[in-house]
Design a protein around this motif. Sequence first.
Motif, PDB file in Angstrom:
ATOM      1  N   UNK A  36       1.033  -1.150   0.164  1.00 50.20           N
ATOM      2  CA  UNK A  36      -0.042  -0.052   0.114  1.00 50.20           C
ATOM      3  C   UNK A  36       1.003   1.240   0.006  1.00 50.20           C
ATOM      4  N   UNK A  37       0.687   2.161  -0.975  1.00 50.29           N
ATOM      5  CA  UNK A  37       1.771   3.285  -1.161  1.00 50.29           C
ATOM      6  C   UNK A  37       1.144   4.625  -1.050  1.00 50.29           C
ATOM      7  N   UNK A  38       1.962   5.466  -0.355  1.00 49.97           N
ATOM      8  CA  UNK A  38       1.285   6.802   0.011  1.00 49.97           C
ATOM      9  C   UNK A  38       2.392   7.701  -0.445  1.00 49.97           C
ATOM     10  N   UNK A  39       1.965   8.743  -1.506  1.00 51.10           N
ATOM     11  CA  UNK A  39       2.691   9.608  -2.069  1.00 51.10           C
ATOM     12  C   UNK A  39       1.813  10.888  -2.512  1.00 51.10           C
ATOM     13  N   UNK A  40       2.350  11.812  -1.863  1.00 51.78           N
ATOM     14  CA  UNK A  40       1.807  13.485  -2.043  1.00 51.78           C
ATOM     15  C   UNK A  40       0.353  13.328  -1.840  1.00 51.78           C
ATOM     16  N   UNK A  41      -0.127  13.304  -0.520  1.00 45.74           N
ATOM     17  CA  UNK A  41      -1.257  12.995  -0.066  1.00 45.74           C
ATOM     18  C   UNK A  41      -2.208  14.279  -0.398  1.00 45.74           C
ATOM     19  N   UNK A  42      -3.536  14.096  -0.181  1.00 47.29           N
ATOM     20  CA  UNK A  42      -4.512  15.140  -0.292  1.00 47.29           C
ATOM     21  C   UNK A  42      -4.667  16.226   0.481  1.00 47.29           C
ATOM     22  N   UNK A  43      -4.123  17.363   0.258  1.00 46.62           N
ATOM     23  CA  UNK A  43      -4.129  18.486   1.304  1.00 46.62           C
ATOM     24  C   UNK A  43      -5.238  19.438   0.843  1.00 46.62           C
ATOM     25  N   UNK A  44      -6.038  19.113  -0.128  1.00 39.92           N
ATOM     26  CA  UNK A  44      -7.127  19.889  -0.728  1.00 39.92           C
ATOM     27  C   UNK A  44      -8.610  19.789  -0.319  1.00 39.92           C
ATOM     28  N   UNK A  45      -8.483  18.832   1.116  1.00 41.54           N
ATOM     29  CA  UNK A  45      -9.765  18.808   1.723  1.00 41.54           C
ATOM     30  C   UNK A  45     -10.470  17.464   1.616  1.00 41.54           C
ATOM     31  N   UNK A  46     -11.402  17.289   2.256  1.00 43.34           N
ATOM     32  CA  UNK A  46     -12.340  16.031   2.064  1.00 43.34           C
ATOM     33  C   UNK A  46     -12.956  15.757   0.811  1.00 43.34           C
ATOM     34  N   UNK A  47     -13.139  14.408   0.348  1.00 46.74           N
ATOM     35  CA  UNK A  47     -13.970  14.483  -0.979  1.00 46.74           C
ATOM     36  C   UNK A  47     -14.927  13.296  -0.624  1.00 46.74           C
ATOM     37  N   UNK A  48     -15.950  13.173  -1.887  1.00 46.32           N
ATOM     38  CA  UNK A  48     -16.802  12.206  -1.622  1.00 46.32           C
ATOM     39  C   UNK A  48     -16.590  10.900  -2.520  1.00 46.32           C
ATOM     40  N   UNK A  49     -15.257  10.928  -3.031  1.00 44.27           N
ATOM     41  CA  UNK A  49     -14.763   9.887  -3.840  1.00 44.27           C
ATOM     42  C   UNK A  49     -13.408   9.632  -3.440  1.00 44.27           C
ATOM     43  N   UNK A  50     -12.779   8.357  -3.834  1.00 47.83           N
ATOM     44  CA  UNK A  50     -11.370   8.053  -3.682  1.00 47.83           C
ATOM     45  C   UNK A  50     -10.945   7.809  -4.957  1.00 47.83           C
ATOM     46  N   UNK A  51      -9.711   8.547  -5.354  1.00 46.67           N
ATOM     47  CA  UNK A  51      -9.314   8.265  -6.738  1.00 46.67           C
ATOM     48  C   UNK A  51      -8.191   7.011  -6.650  1.00 46.67           C
ATOM     49  N   UNK A  52      -8.414   6.107  -7.488  1.00 41.56           N
ATOM     50  CA  UNK A  52      -7.737   4.746  -7.586  1.00 41.56           C
ATOM     51  C   UNK A  52      -6.961   4.882  -8.671  1.00 41.56           C
ATOM     52  N   UNK A  53      -5.596   4.997  -8.550  1.00 48.37           N
ATOM     53  CA  UNK A  53      -4.400   5.058  -9.613  1.00 48.37           C
ATOM     54  C   UNK A  53      -4.342   3.601 -10.160  1.00 48.37           C
ATOM     55  N   UNK A  54      -4.519   3.615 -11.442  1.00 50.97           N
ATOM     56  CA  UNK A  54      -4.448   1.955 -11.911  1.00 50.97           C
ATOM     57  C   UNK A  54      -5.748   1.323 -11.812  1.00 50.97           C
ATOM     58  N   UNK A  55      -6.701   1.794 -11.843  1.00 52.54           N
ATOM     59  CA  UNK A  55      -7.924   1.338 -11.409  1.00 52.54           C
ATOM     60  C   UNK A  55      -8.433   0.022 -11.888  1.00 52.54           C
ATOM     61  N   UNK A  56      -8.765  -1.082 -11.233  1.00 50.32           N
ATOM     62  CA  UNK A  56      -9.064  -2.450 -11.955  1.00 50.32           C
ATOM     63  C   UNK A  56      -7.892  -3.384 -12.009  1.00 50.32           C
ATOM     64  N   UNK A  57      -6.825  -3.080 -11.503  1.00 45.15           N
ATOM     65  CA  UNK A  57      -5.633  -3.894 -11.469  1.00 45.15           C
ATOM     66  C   UNK A  57      -5.812  -5.062 -10.488  1.00 45.15           C
ATOM     67  N   UNK A  58      -6.474  -5.063  -9.285  1.00 45.36           N
ATOM     68  CA  UNK A  58      -6.286  -6.129  -8.369  1.00 45.36           C
ATOM     69  C   UNK A  58      -7.521  -6.131  -7.338  1.00 45.36           C
ATOM     70  N   UNK A  59      -7.492  -7.306  -6.718  1.00 43.70           N
ATOM     71  CA  UNK A  59      -8.431  -7.526  -5.657  1.00 43.70           C
ATOM     72  C   UNK A  59      -8.545  -6.590  -4.623  1.00 43.70           C
ATOM     73  N   UNK A  60      -7.153  -5.884  -4.239  1.00 42.15           N
ATOM     74  CA  UNK A  60      -7.054  -4.884  -3.323  1.00 42.15           C
ATOM     75  C   UNK A  60      -8.168  -3.947  -3.369  1.00 42.15           C
ATOM     76  N   UNK A  61      -8.583  -3.384  -4.345  1.00 44.13           N
ATOM     77  CA  UNK A  61      -9.954  -2.689  -4.414  1.00 44.13           C
ATOM     78  C   UNK A  61     -10.984  -2.879  -3.774  1.00 44.13           C
ATOM     79  N   UNK A  62     -11.141  -4.586  -3.620  1.00 45.29           N
ATOM     80  CA  UNK A  62     -12.373  -4.890  -2.918  1.00 45.29           C
ATOM     81  C   UNK A  62     -12.394  -4.296  -1.401  1.00 45.29           C
TER      82      UNK A  62
END
Length: 544
Positions: free
Chosen positions: A402-428
Motif C-alpha cells: 500500500x503506497x502513500x505519495x503526495x497526499x490530499x491536502x485539498x480537503x475531504x472528498x466524496x470519492x477516492x481516486x484509484x490510480x491504475x483502477x481495476x488492477x487487483x482485488x485490493x480494490x475490494x
Amino acid sequence: MKKIQLAAIPLLSATLFACGVSNDNKSSENDFTHAYQSITDATLKAHTKTLSSDEFEGRSPTSKGEQVTLDYLIRNFKEMGYQPGNGNSYLQAVNLLEMTASADMAMTIGDNRFEYKKGMIASTKREQSQVSVTDSDVVFVGFGVNAPEYDWNDYAGLDVKGKTVVILVNDPGFENPDSGKFQGKTMTYYGRWTYKYEEASRQGAAAAIIVHETAPASYGWSVVANSWSGPQYSLVSDNGNADRVAIEGWLSNDAAKKVFADAGLDFAQEKAKALQGPYHKSLKQKASVTVNSTMKKSVSQNVIATLPGSETPDEHVIYSAHWDHLGKDESKDGDQIYNGAHDNATGTATALTIAKAFKELNVAPKRSVTFLIVTAEEQGLLGSLYYAEHPIIPLDKTIANLNMDAMNVLGRTKDVSVVGMGKSELETYLAKAASRQNRTLTQESRPEAGSYYRSDHFSFAKQGVPALYAKGGDTPIDEQTAAYKKRAKVVITGCYHQVCDQFRENWDFSGVREDSQLLFEVGYDIAQSTDWPKWSASSEFQRH
C-alpha cells in the motif's frame, strides 16, 4: 469519471463487507475504532511540518538532510515500539550511480545531424565513461512491445542485435481506444518509456530511441530535454549495467519525421500501420552517437520497521512512502531549499501516523505489518526498485503493498481516486473501507498518463506483489471545501518540484486524515485475513 464495478473483482471473503474481516466481536470492533480514530489531522500536520522544515534541507539522498531524516524516522519507529526490519537494523543500504552525459554530443541518422536537447537526447546506464554506437542499422519497431497476453510482439521474427530501434511512445490502445487493444486510453506498462528501454535491452539492441509526441507522452519536448539531461541516476549493479541497451534516447517528432522521409516513408502512415498490429520496418539508414559521461557512486538508505504479526508473523503487509526530495541548490539566489512538503513529507507523515495507529490496537494483527520508507524516488523509484530486487521480506511472503505519495491536502472528498483502477482485488478491501466514510471509488482523472507506473508501489507490482495506490478524489465534500480546493490547488500544482513546495499552516489535513484512516483499514483487514489478494485477469502483472 469511472466508478468501480465491484462485480468485476471477486469478493475475497463473504464476511469482508459485513463488519470487517477481523471484527469478530464487539470488543475487537471497539479496539479497531479506537485505533482508527487515533489518526488525527494534528498528528499528520505535525509530522509534515517537521519533515519539510529547513532543518531537513530538502531531504536529498546522501546529503546532511538524509541523516536528519533517517534519525527522525528511526527515532519515531523506536518510540512506537517497532522492531528493526533488517535484522538488527532499521536501514537498508542502496548503492546509487550518478551519471552526467556531456552536452557536447550529436546524433547522426543517415544524412541528418541532430543536436543535443534540440532534436535528440541520449544517455547511457552503463558504467562506462564513453559509450558509442557507430553505423548501426536503424529499424522502426512500432511500439516496441512484446506482450504475449495481448498477442502482440513487435519484435517477432526480427533480430535487432547491434541495431538501433526507433520506438513509438505509449501503447497501441491510446490512439485507438475502441479497437479493443490493450486497455484503450488507459496506459499499460507497455506504454512507459522505462519498459521500451528494458525490452530493447532484452532484445539485444545497441540503441533504443523513442519518438516524442506530446499527447501520448503526456508531456512536451521541454520535459524530455530537461529531465533527461544533467545528472541521471540508476542502481549500481554487479555487471555495471552491461545488460542494458548501450544508448537510451529520444527523438523529437520533427526529427523523426525527417528520418522517415529520408527512408521514403511517411511517419503518420507508418504509425497508423503500427497501431493496427505488431509491426516493424527497416529505415535503411545508419545511426551513430557517442555519449561521454562522468560517474559518481554514493550510498543512501531505505528505512524499514516491522510490527510482528500475532499469528503468522512471516506474512507481511508492506506500507511504502518515499522520504526523499530534491535537497538544496546553493547556486540559487534567495530560497535554496526544496522542502518537499507535499511531495512527499505528507506521504511519510501518513506512514508514521498509520504505524502509530497499529500500535493502538490491544493485540497486533495476525500478519506482520511493515513500513518501508524509501530513498531516491525522485531519481526514478530507485530505493523501492532496490528493495524489490533485494527484498528483506521474501516476496512470496509479501501479501500486498500500500503506497502513500503526495497526499490530499485539498480537503475531504466524496470519492477516492484509484490510480491504475481495476488492477487487483485490493480494490475490494478499499471499497469496503471507503463505504465506512460514505465514499465511492473512481478512476484517476487521467489514466492515459500512466501514473500507476510512477510511484514506489510499481516496484512491487513488477515483482508480482499486488500493489495499491489510492488517495483523495475529485469531488469536494461541500461548497466551502470546493472553494478552498480551487485556491489551494493553484499553489500545489505550481509548486511541484519547486522551492515553494513548503508547509502551509492553512492546509486542510482532513482529506489526508480520511485517506490515512482508509489505508489503515485496508492494511488492517488484509493483515487480519488469511486471503491472498490477486491481480485481475486483465492486469499486466501476476504473481511470479
